[in-house]
Design a protein around this motif. Structure first.
Motif, PDB file in Angstrom:
ATOM      1  N   ASP A  11     -57.657 -26.844-122.126  1.00  0.00           N
ATOM      2  CA  ASP A  11     -57.543 -28.018-122.988  1.00  0.00           C
ATOM      3  C   ASP A  11     -58.593 -29.084-122.659  1.00  0.00           C
ATOM      4  OD1 ASP A  11     -56.602 -29.162-120.631  1.00  0.00           O
ATOM      5  OD2 ASP A  11     -54.560 -29.430-121.367  1.00  0.00           O
ATOM      6  N   GLY A  12     -59.376 -28.863-121.613  1.00  0.00           N
ATOM      7  CA  GLY A  12     -60.444 -29.783-121.249  1.00  0.00           C
ATOM      8  C   GLY A  12     -59.994 -31.024-120.495  1.00  0.00           C
ATOM      9  N   ASN A  13     -58.715 -31.135-120.171  1.00  0.00           N
ATOM     10  CA  ASN A  13     -58.222 -32.338-119.501  1.00  0.00           C
ATOM     11  C   ASN A  13     -58.325 -32.289-117.984  1.00  0.00           C
ATOM     12  OD1 ASN A  13     -57.550 -33.721-121.863  1.00  0.00           O
ATOM     13  ND2 ASN A  13     -55.590 -32.653-121.989  1.00  0.00           N
ATOM     14  N   LEU A  14     -58.381 -31.092-117.407  1.00  0.00           N
ATOM     15  CA  LEU A  14     -58.463 -30.948-115.956  1.00  0.00           C
ATOM     16  C   LEU A  14     -59.753 -30.237-115.586  1.00  0.00           C
ATOM     17  CD1 LEU A  14     -54.826 -29.743-115.192  1.00  0.00           C
ATOM     18  CD2 LEU A  14     -55.729 -32.068-115.014  1.00  0.00           C
ATOM     19  N   TYR A  15     -60.320 -30.622-114.460  1.00  0.00           N
ATOM     20  CA  TYR A  15     -61.460 -29.912-113.894  1.00  0.00           C
ATOM     21  C   TYR A  15     -61.043 -29.493-112.494  1.00  0.00           C
ATOM     22  CZ  TYR A  15     -66.052 -28.696-112.180  1.00  0.00           C
ATOM     23  OH  TYR A  15     -67.121 -28.009-111.656  1.00  0.00           O
ATOM     24  N   ARG A  23     -59.985 -25.005 -99.965  1.00  0.00           N
ATOM     25  CA  ARG A  23     -59.461 -26.038-100.851  1.00  0.00           C
ATOM     26  C   ARG A  23     -59.852 -25.800-102.297  1.00  0.00           C
ATOM     27  NH1 ARG A  23     -55.581 -28.707 -98.166  1.00  0.00           N
ATOM     28  NH2 ARG A  23     -56.340 -29.598 -96.269  1.00  0.00           N
ATOM     29  N   ILE A  24     -58.901 -26.099-103.173  1.00  0.00           N
ATOM     30  CA  ILE A  24     -59.165 -26.191-104.604  1.00  0.00           C
ATOM     31  C   ILE A  24     -58.725 -27.594-104.987  1.00  0.00           C
ATOM     32  CG2 ILE A  24     -58.673 -25.324-106.918  1.00  0.00           C
ATOM     33  CD1 ILE A  24     -57.805 -22.675-105.485  1.00  0.00           C
ATOM     34  N   ARG A  25     -59.640 -28.345-105.533  1.00  0.00           N
ATOM     35  CA  ARG A  25     -59.334 -29.724-105.911  1.00  0.00           C
ATOM     36  C   ARG A  25     -59.267 -29.825-107.419  1.00  0.00           C
ATOM     37  NH1 ARG A  25     -62.597 -30.352-101.213  1.00  0.00           N
ATOM     38  NH2 ARG A  25     -61.292 -31.213 -99.567  1.00  0.00           N
ATOM     39  N   ASP A  38     -54.624 -31.302-104.466  1.00  0.00           N
ATOM     40  CA  ASP A  38     -55.468 -30.689-103.446  1.00  0.00           C
ATOM     41  C   ASP A  38     -54.738 -29.444-102.956  1.00  0.00           C
ATOM     42  OD1 ASP A  38     -57.327 -30.138-101.497  1.00  0.00           O
ATOM     43  OD2 ASP A  38     -56.873 -31.886-100.270  1.00  0.00           O
ATOM     44  N   ILE A  39     -55.194 -28.293-103.399  1.00  0.00           N
ATOM     45  CA  ILE A  39     -54.509 -27.024-103.118  1.00  0.00           C
ATOM     46  C   ILE A  39     -55.125 -26.371-101.889  1.00  0.00           C
ATOM     47  CG2 ILE A  39     -53.997 -24.710-104.008  1.00  0.00           C
ATOM     48  CD1 ILE A  39     -54.325 -25.990-106.855  1.00  0.00           C
ATOM     49  N   GLN A  40     -54.288 -26.025-100.922  1.00  0.00           N
ATOM     50  CA  GLN A  40     -54.732 -25.290 -99.745  1.00  0.00           C
ATOM     51  C   GLN A  40     -54.557 -23.806-100.037  1.00  0.00           C
ATOM     52  OE1 GLN A  40     -53.129 -26.566 -95.975  1.00  0.00           O
ATOM     53  NE2 GLN A  40     -53.394 -24.535 -95.123  1.00  0.00           N
TER      54      GLN A  40
END
Length: 136
Positions: A11-15, A23-25, A38-40
């Protein structure tokens, strides 16, 4: 830390951007790219090779150089607007990280040892398509 992949949600709202440091931010475009989650990563084999969000932006799936993918919830847990800072997502402690196995079972044992290098949801969100080093 080195960034290895980054992409906008459907939907283009999250990057979201994945880094070698486990980490995935997740950033919210609607809020001037504010860090919201902040995903570990779990079971990391050197780096996160790819990540994709479901078409409805409710889930994120990430892969490493292992025969599994990990499903993490994006909705809830602060993504929709926590002003106290990002929500830290730690596997099965603060958030559910569901493991999706791509290995082949033989007498109850996984015999596929290659990594998942690329992963995408089908347009309707019902299936995942993955590219592996073993060609499975």
């Amino acid at each position: 830390s080195r960034g290895y992949c980054g992409r906008f949600s459907g939907d283009g709202n999250l990057y979201f951007a994945a880094f070698q440091e486990r980490r995935i931010r997740v950033y919210d475009y609607r809020r001037n790219y504010k860090l919201t989650k902040d995903i570990q990563a779990r079971n990391l084999q050197w780096t996160i090779t790819d990540a994709t969000s479901s078409p409805d932006s409710r889930f994120l799936v990430y892969t490493t150089i292992a025969p599994v993918a990990h499903l993490v919830r994006l909705e809830g847990g602060g993504v929709e607007g926590n002003d106290n800072g990002p929500v830290e997502s730690i596997q099965n402690v603060t958030d559910l990280h569901e493991t999706l196995e791509f290995g082949v079972q033989n007498n109850g044992r996984t015999v596929h040892h290659g990594g998942v290098w690329s992963i995408r949801y089908l347009h309707d969100g019902t299936q995942l398509v993955a590219g592996t080093s073993d060609g499975l």
